[in-house]
Design an enzyme around this catalytic site. Structure first.
Site, PDB file in Angstrom:
ATOM      1  N   THR A   1      17.373   8.486  43.518  1.00 39.01           N
ATOM      2  CA  THR A   1      18.630   8.252  42.802  1.00 39.01           C
ATOM      3  C   THR A   1      18.280   7.442  41.573  1.00 39.01           C
ATOM      4  O   THR A   1      17.423   6.561  41.625  1.00 39.01           O
ATOM      5  CB  THR A   1      19.610   7.463  43.682  1.00 39.01           C
ATOM      6  OG1 THR A   1      19.011   6.216  44.026  1.00 39.01           O
ATOM      7  CG2 THR A   1      19.926   8.229  44.936  1.00 39.01           C
TER       8      THR A   1
ATOM      9  N   GLU B 292      22.452  10.797  48.526  1.00 35.70           N
ATOM     10  CA  GLU B 292      22.333  10.239  49.872  1.00 35.70           C
ATOM     11  C   GLU B 292      23.071  11.063  50.930  1.00 35.70           C
ATOM     12  O   GLU B 292      22.923  10.811  52.129  1.00 35.70           O
ATOM     13  CB  GLU B 292      22.887   8.806  49.892  1.00 35.70           C
ATOM     14  CG  GLU B 292      21.999   7.780  49.211  1.00 35.70           C
ATOM     15  CD  GLU B 292      22.245   7.658  47.705  1.00 35.70           C
ATOM     16  OE1 GLU B 292      22.823   8.595  47.122  1.00 35.70           O
ATOM     17  OE2 GLU B 292      21.855   6.631  47.129  1.00 35.70           O
TER      18      GLU B 292
ATOM     19  N   LYS C  20      40.120  -5.615  37.938  1.00 37.64           N
ATOM     20  CA  LYS C  20      41.006  -6.488  38.706  1.00 37.64           C
ATOM     21  C   LYS C  20      41.931  -7.232  37.750  1.00 37.64           C
ATOM     22  O   LYS C  20      41.486  -8.050  36.950  1.00 37.64           O
ATOM     23  CB  LYS C  20      40.189  -7.484  39.524  1.00 37.64           C
ATOM     24  CG  LYS C  20      41.052  -8.241  40.527  1.00 37.64           C
ATOM     25  CD  LYS C  20      40.225  -8.808  41.660  1.00 37.64           C
ATOM     26  CE  LYS C  20      41.133  -9.178  42.838  1.00 37.64           C
ATOM     27  NZ  LYS C  20      40.355  -9.643  43.990  1.00 37.64           N
TER      28      LYS C  20
ATOM     29  N   TRP D 250      44.305  -4.065  41.715  1.00 39.21           N
ATOM     30  CA  TRP D 250      43.214  -3.230  41.217  1.00 39.21           C
ATOM     31  C   TRP D 250      43.735  -2.129  40.289  1.00 39.21           C
ATOM     32  O   TRP D 250      44.696  -1.444  40.610  1.00 39.21           O
ATOM     33  CB  TRP D 250      42.479  -2.568  42.377  1.00 39.21           C
ATOM     34  CG  TRP D 250      41.862  -3.538  43.339  1.00 39.21           C
ATOM     35  CD1 TRP D 250      42.345  -3.898  44.564  1.00 39.21           C
ATOM     36  CD2 TRP D 250      40.663  -4.287  43.160  1.00 39.21           C
ATOM     37  NE1 TRP D 250      41.524  -4.816  45.161  1.00 39.21           N
ATOM     38  CE2 TRP D 250      40.463  -5.077  44.328  1.00 39.21           C
ATOM     39  CE3 TRP D 250      39.718  -4.377  42.133  1.00 39.21           C
ATOM     40  CZ2 TRP D 250      39.377  -5.935  44.474  1.00 39.21           C
ATOM     41  CZ3 TRP D 250      38.638  -5.221  42.288  1.00 39.21           C
ATOM     42  CH2 TRP D 250      38.472  -5.993  43.456  1.00 39.21           C
TER      43      TRP D 250
END
Lengths: 532, 532
Positions: B177, B320, B430, B435
């Site tokens: 990755t 993954e 934030k 959020w």
């Protein structure tokens, strides 16, 4: 060095976990023998299966112990499948159509400790109980008169349990083959073999089962792993429809009412459905895929289904292959075929998908694989991760070198892997040093509109070794003569294949699984003399 | 006690064996950078892969040794995939777009012993050779000036060899990755994880790949297992089309000429295809399924593909997860949805199929799974047999208790398992204790016809903690103003989400895999002051 990915045992309980997680409210519908229809969901079925796990543990039934069922198709039977296998026990599905000696043999051979059964089979239980000493506990799916009901048995449990998480190669399920020779033999599926078979069969080349599918398995749950359909539905969260009875009027109504997309059945199911439609004028149900197996389906039936817009998938296999060994997928070039070519393709036995490998070897037992030329017939052999290695408690493996399992069928294979069955090895008729396929003779005969069933057997002949005799059951009210039928066959098979005699009978002998018993038919015709 | 079925290790070489057996003449087509088109078949590709096995053995390259490729998409690259893995070696696919320090790190970390590369990447090899001391042998796919050519390297072998048949859990492939933080990390697929991922992805709910399919993976072979497409094509014997170059005119021509049914690419592929069609008046190619992944595809693109009759399958996952973790399959009730609902469904992240399990947990690190109510956002976690357990040579597992792998994404999950990504954990903004999703802001912004790319980042704010700033690249020739864009966004996101500032830039920073690098963008805006 091992790869860096996660280790998960492939257990059938994981399939149910997926269904309950991905679409907890997706339904399992049952039509009961008394006409009632009930509904449960994957989430509720999972809770009931976990209650079965607890109920088995309460009875001190341990992993690897055999727990039998003797039942038709319904949601409680399905809950017991997932509960028994989820407890790590071995699910033994008993075919109620077996003869008493076979029923005695298989229960004792399996050493079943528990039997869960439909009250409709109570006469069998009553008759066999003394001959089944290993069974300690009886549970009845649908009636409390003779044993605790399934509902009461699990009602005291709360479903707050864990699945047994043994090795994925541990046994999961035991299905006995009815065996035309010798004692029945037990095929012992593992969790792994069933999960891999499931992943293979949901693929588009096979059954194309997806979450929005709705599957009606008409094939009984006690036949060959129920063709793998319960596992496939759980793996995708598909809707599942079961019926305890198999009348066409009920099945057609279920298909319409429940928006069934996939129907799985033996050829008789399609015959009965069309007979019902023709007699009553009912509409053709709107399902999309017909999975046909068990025995070859006549071309006329394939054609009629396809003309109705149904995708026909004929599968060939046996209990020993979980059961799917080959399947009639649409090969490259399908769209360029004529309709007749497509019908012909769907009327053969198809091809192996990844995980199943087929070959033919010489009929005379010569070494090595036969040519894949689409013409050379040979003994058909199979291998792969869902093909049998050894029957339950057998002393030796059922396979030859390199894991090849001999199916007892005779076939040719084309360069692109298409299998055409020509006969069972032992049903071939040897005439003048050449082989006559009894199956092809029979298929040609049932193509006649007045023929209900037909069986060809070889009768000893002083000059030709054997010659074929065709034994025919006419349709009700039909009166076709031997001469007419012989003329009908003349255009459809080689001249030297034409039977030396055609005999009409009221019925043909059948095995416990509904196939024509050539063994019994040969016995009936033991003293038969061919006409001069 | 074990089940009675056969034991077969699930190895990727078995997939190739199936393809070569089931349809030996089915083609793999390559369009090369010089405009040439070549064809090989599964049978010939298998023979070439076996020659690679022999060539590696000749060089004393052993099972588990790493063999790297640095190449675009073509049939020789594919033959090397099956040859390297078939020899039991670990295939390390290097992304040529990585920075030099990353290229140095991963080759040395992997200890690659052989590198097979496209001559187009010779400048990289020339530049890096001294920094790659572990590489003992260089082979060039398409040119003999600097190293032996692939063709010559295998020409001396006859293909009469056997695959390495180690444990199915042995390593098969290593993909690093690019890592927005820290060093790249290697994901080590096993043969088993790749075969199970393959069986899952060919199912109708995923890619519906069957023998008559023809698949064009536009995604590079060095990206995340090539999305599993080579293995899926081998498992079904499907036709495979590769192009060494990605110009839309070439890709559209390939789609038409080769009757491509399935195309897999990142959103940019669809943008470029439509731009080409609109500019030239070319016809929309007649493919049937678009697999889109890598990043979220705008609703307008989904809609345009669907209006053209294409089945859109958006997949979400990462290196993954092999990479498919969730996919936008058609849920029950799909046929009753309006077209707009179907487009919306396909524009989200879909659901997990059997073998992949997702959950969300509280953003603040609270214990246990969050509600599956379709509203509560949480950290998205995945587990299953093709999800990572531990990075290559890491000291500890990459997963928490019960194998849950934290994806770094933020999402909600509905009762029927539908995942909606809201952001990367570290990209959330934030503001006032709540959020703001940078992804939703960006998606809304690129919905404006004059916006080419957009990125939202949080800038420190004395009162609200952070406030969003939107950084925008206009389409060529476009002149949309900040006021106009802000008014456009006003109807599409909550009022308090509206960015405090909109800045126009000529280009945004990207990572080695082509994603917008928020890390670099934040660095550029480190000293940025919000307007009062």
């Amino acid at each position: 060095m091992l790869g860096g990915m996660q280790d998960w045992e492939l257990r059938v309980s994981g399939l149910l976990d997926h269904a309950a997680r991905s679409d907890p409210a997706r339904e399992i519908v049952t039509h009961w023998a008394d006409g009632a229809r009930t509904r449960t969901t994957w989430a509720d079925l999972r809770r009931d299966a976990l209650r079965v796990v607890q109920a088995l543990r309460r009875l001190d039934i341990y992993p690897e112990d055999r727990v039998a069922t003797l039942a038709m198709n319904h949601s409680r039977h399905l809950a017991s499948w997932f509960g028994i296998t989820g407890a790590g026990c071995v699910l033994h599905t008993i075919n109620p159509r077996l003869f008493d000696d076979q029923l005695e043999y298989i229960v004792n051979h399996a050493r079943d400790r528990v039997l869960i059964y439909d009250v409709a089979f109570h006469p069998i239980v009553e008759r066999m109980r003394r001959r089944w000493p290993t069974i300690e506990h009886y549970v009845c799916f649908d009636d409390g008169r003779y044993a605790v009901t399934f509902a009461d048995w699990i009602a005291v449990e709360d479903g707050d349990a864990m699945w047994d998480m043994n090795d994925e190669r541990a046994p999961c399920m035991l299905c006995y083959t009815s065996g035309t020779t010798g004692d029945p033999k037990g095929v012992l599926y593992s969790h792994r073999s069933n999960v891999l078979h499931t992943l293979a069969m949901i693929q588009p080349a096979c059954l194309a089962i997806e979450p929005r599918s709705c599957v009606l398995p008409v094939v009984p749950m006690f036949h060959a792993n129920n063709w793998g359909l319960p596992w496939a539905c759980a793996a995708t969260g598909a809707k599942l429809v079961y019926s305890q009875v198999n009348e066409p009027v009920v099945l057609c109504d279920l298909m319409e009412a429940e928006n069934v997309t996939h129907v799985g059945g033996v050829p008789t199911v399609w015959f009965a459905m069309f007979e019902h439609i023709d007699r009553t004028g009912a509409a053709m149900p709107g399902f999309k895929l017909a999975l046909s197996g068990g025995s070859a389906v006549p071309v006329a039936v394939v054609e009629r289904l396809m003309r109705a817009g149904v995708r026909v998938v004929q599968a060939w296999g046996m209990t020993e292959t979980s059961p799917i060994a080959t399947i009639t997928y649409e090969p490259p070039g399908w769209d360029e075929m004529t309709f007749e070519q497509q019908v012909a393709c769907k009327s053969r036995q198809g091809r192996a998908v990844y995980g199943s490998e087929v070959r033919t070897v010489g009929l005379s037992g010569a070494e090595g694989a036969a040519d894949r030329d689409g013409a050379t017939s040979g003994k058909l052999q199979v291998r792969g991760p869902w093909t049998i290695r050894r029957y339950f408690e057998a002393e030796e493996d059922a396979v030859g070198p390199d894991n090849w399992f001999d199916t007892g069928d005779v076939a040719s294979i084309s360069a692109s892997g298409e299998v055409r069955l020509t006969d069972r090895t032992k049903d071939l008729i040897k005439s003048g040093g050449e082989w006559i396929s009894s199956v092809e003779l029979e298929n040609a005969a049932v193509g006649h509109p007045e023929v209900l069933e037909a069986a060809a057997i070889g009768i000893a002949h002083p000059r030709w070794d054997e010659r074929p005799v065709l034994v025919v059951v006419r349709r009700p009210g039909a009166s076709v003569s031997a001469e007419t039928l012989r003329a009908f066959l003349a255009g459809r098979v080689a001249k030297w294949w034409l039977p030396d005699a055609i005999e009409f009978v009221a019925e043909l002998p059948h095995t416990g699984t509904g196939k024509i018993s050539k063994k019994d038919l040969r016995a009936q015709f033991r003293d038969y003399r061919l006409p001069d």
